[in-house]
Design an enzyme around this catalytic site. Structure first.
Site, PDB file in Angstrom:
ATOM      1  N   ILE A 125       0.871  -1.173   0.000  1.00  0.00           N
ATOM      2  CA  ILE A 125       0.000   0.000   0.000  1.00  0.00           C
ATOM      3  C   ILE A 125       0.908   1.222   0.000  1.00  0.00           C
ATOM      4  O   ILE A 125       2.049   1.172   0.458  1.00  0.00           O
ATOM      5  CB  ILE A 125      -0.981   0.026   1.199  1.00  0.00           C
ATOM      6  CG1 ILE A 125      -0.254  -0.100   2.534  1.00  0.00           C
ATOM      7  CG2 ILE A 125      -2.030  -1.054   1.064  1.00  0.00           C
ATOM      8  CD1 ILE A 125      -1.192  -0.076   3.729  1.00  0.00           C
ATOM      9  N   ASP A 126       0.420   2.307  -0.570  1.00  0.00           N
ATOM     10  CA  ASP A 126       1.234   3.510  -0.718  1.00  0.00           C
ATOM     11  C   ASP A 126       1.782   3.997   0.620  1.00  0.00           C
ATOM     12  O   ASP A 126       1.187   3.763   1.680  1.00  0.00           O
ATOM     13  CB  ASP A 126       0.411   4.642  -1.349  1.00  0.00           C
ATOM     14  CG  ASP A 126       0.050   4.360  -2.789  1.00  0.00           C
ATOM     15  OD1 ASP A 126       0.644   3.451  -3.381  1.00  0.00           O
ATOM     16  OD2 ASP A 126      -0.829   5.070  -3.317  1.00  0.00           O
ATOM     17  N   LYS A 127       2.877   4.709   0.543  1.00  0.00           N
ATOM     18  CA  LYS A 127       3.509   5.260   1.743  1.00  0.00           C
ATOM     19  C   LYS A 127       2.513   6.049   2.585  1.00  0.00           C
ATOM     20  O   LYS A 127       2.457   5.890   3.809  1.00  0.00           O
ATOM     21  CB  LYS A 127       4.675   6.155   1.335  1.00  0.00           C
ATOM     22  CG  LYS A 127       5.340   6.885   2.493  1.00  0.00           C
ATOM     23  CD  LYS A 127       6.463   7.788   2.005  1.00  0.00           C
ATOM     24  CE  LYS A 127       7.100   8.555   3.163  1.00  0.00           C
ATOM     25  NZ  LYS A 127       8.202   9.441   2.704  1.00  0.00           N
TER      26      LYS A 127
END
Length: 548
Positions: free
Chosen positions: A150-152
């Site tokens: 999942i994105d930062k």
């Protein structure tokens, strides 16, 4: 790399050298070096920066031209810092949702990168996991145990495999779409499908944006299959934002952000895929950067079949504090208070007391006076409709003549109201919008009940001012009103008992000004209690949703 030598004084920096293969004859220097350092994560732009900075020599001569053509056989040297590729465990907070010998389910915090990358070599989830689960170090690569990302700046639950067999099994389940993943997103506006339903599916292929290489985009041609299903769970009172549940069937980069922006409802805080709406929201809210410091996306639901036991396992994770804080803020719009009462009851006096208590106030009567000034909107419309009789050139509206005409003709009165009332309504709405960040705002509107403002959602609460009849009439007489005028004006609105019966709060104003000030302070406390209760109910509603 082939035909290279890399001597260093430390594990992180040194002098790299290589003999250019003859097959590379005619190639640009930056292109050649980009290929050599591809596995180390150095981009072509970074290579160009190194060359321009004098960090590269060809046959012992410093060169600063990235486009220099090579002949093949040259000795190229580059002073460069490289990571040694060894993952070092790092201490750091981990919120573990579930763990056993095969896998771990972790709640990743927003702002934490999942695994090392050229732009982020330290302080990643993988390195924190290595510190707690040393057996991950037995796996190869810079992404040990990672089967999905999942994105930062996205928060939420992830599964991490603790051995290679588990990683392969879970990865296959992801590839075959046997794993259920749902996200919660806060988006601009209220998504609706073409049938008006507040749920739907997006099947739009996603690929690299041809104009912006760091972004993804929905592709008219090409791209990879991408499918998302969404459903609106809640919408803010002003419909500026919605809480949306999104289930993804594919795992494309930035899929939810791209898909929701594609249907016109990008995520709050997303400055990449929702830049225009984000700027507008910043202007409106003022402290938007504090409320939404990231794209408001949270991986909240994950279910899979355990690769060893075969048991179906299901996890949910409530959104983090910043997500829930923004939700409550969106649900707690300014408390819009309407003040009503019969002529002479003291509405304006109560307004003044509430303003003294810190509440922004609006007066419909004062707005009409302003509209009646020469050049005002009401003045202009009255002049257009009735000529100079009531709006002489360069003068304000002739209120005495207007009142006389209203007494003589019911038709004229209603026509005039049709001109003036919408102007007042618009001004009141702008007033409430201007003070959207305040806890409450107060608008004194004598005909609010008759105009059904509450029924139409223009105010949240109605406060009625009640006064002793004799005292009220004495005040009107002191203004120069005779019995006929009093009777006429009162005949144009509801009776006092009918008005007060529609009110949420009643303020008595049959005493002194000091008494009214005390009443106003008590009213402010009751209004604050109502806001607190509304917040509690809203918070309970969200908590019920997280635990469902």
């Amino acid at each position: 790399m082939t035909n290279t030598n890399f001597s260093t004084d430390s594990s992180e920096s040194g002098l790299w050298s290589a003999l250019v293969p003859h097959a590379m004859a005619g190639s640009r220097l930056d292109v050649y070096l980009s290929g050599e350092f591809k596995d180390q994560g150095l981009s072509r732009s970074k290579i160009q920066q190194l060359i321009k900075a004098g960090k590269v020599t060809v046959d012992g001569t410093q060169v600063k031209q990235p486009k220099l053509k090579l002949s093949g056989g040259e000795q190229v040297e580059c002073a460069v810092e490289l990571d040694n590729g060894v993952l070092t465990p790092e201490e750091g907070a981990l919120e573990i949702h579930y763990e056993d010998e095969q896998l771990v389910v972790v709640n990743k915090e927003a702002g934490l990168t999942v695994h090392p990358a050229p732009s982020q070599r330290t302080n990643t989830l993988v390195q924190r996991m290595l510190s707690r689960y040393p057996k991950l170090g037995e796996m190869e690569g810079e992404r040990p145990g990672i089967v999905h990302r999942i994105d930062k700046d996205t928060s939420g639950i992830m599964v991490v495999a603790l051995d290679e067999a588990t990683r392969l099994a879970v990865a296959e389940d992801f590839a075959e779409r046997r794993i259920h993943k749902e996200y919660l997103a806060l988006v601009h506006g209220v998504p609706q499908c073409t049938t008006g339903q507040k749920e739907g599916e997006i099947t739009a292929p996603i690929g690299r944006d041809p104009k912006h290489k760091t972004k993804m985009a929905v592709m008219e041609k090409g791209g990879r299959e991408a499918r998302s299903a969404w459903r609106v769970l809640w919408t803010s009172p002003d419909e500026s934002a919605s809480l949306v549940r999104v289930k993804i069937f594919t795992g494309r980069t930035h899929q939810i952000r791209v898909h929701m922006a594609h249907i016109g409802h990008p995520l709050l805080g997303d400055q990449v895929y929702g830049a225009r709406l984000h700027k507008e929201w910043c202007r409106k809210v003022g402290n938007a950067e504090e409320l939404a410091p990231r794209q408001m996306l949270h991986a909240w639901h994950l279910s899979l079949t355990h690769p060893k036991t075969g048991k179906l396992m299901d996890w949910k994770q409530a959104p983090p504090e910043d997500f829930q804080r923004l939700l409550l803020h969106l649900g707690q719009q300014v408390q819009r208070i309407g003040v009503i009462g019969m002529p002479g009851c003291g509405k304006s006096a109560l307004n003044a007391c509430l303003e003294h208590c810190g509440c922004p106030v609006f007066s419909a009567d004062a707005e009409v006076v302003a509209q009646y000034e020469a050049g005002g909107d009401a003045w202009t419309l009255i002049r257009q409709r009735f000529g100079e009789r009531f709006a002489p050139e360069g003068e304000c509206v002739a209120k005495r003549e207007l009142f006389a005409a209203m007494k003589d003709s019911e038709v004229f009165r209603k026509e005039l109201q049709a001109i003036v009332h919408p102007l007042v309504e618009h001004a009141a709405k702008e007033f409430f919008a201007e003070h959207a960040a305040k806890p409450c705002a107060v608008a004194e509107v004598p005909l609010l009940i008759e105009g059904q403002w509450k029924e139409q959602g223009w105010v949240d609460l109605v406060v009625g001012v009640r006064c002793d009849e004799d005292q009220r009439r004495q005040r009107l007489v002191a203004r120069g009103w005779d019995d006929e005028t009093i009777a006429t004006v009162e005949s144009w609105q509801w009776k006092a008992e009918d008005k007060l019966a529609r009110c949420d709060e009643i303020v008595e104003n049959s005493g002194t000004l000091e008494d009214l000030q005390t009443q106003a302070a008590a009213l402010c406390e009751r209004l604050a209690a109502r806001r607190a209760e509304q917040k509690r109910v809203l918070q309970a509603r969200f908590e019920k949703l997280w635990s469902a």
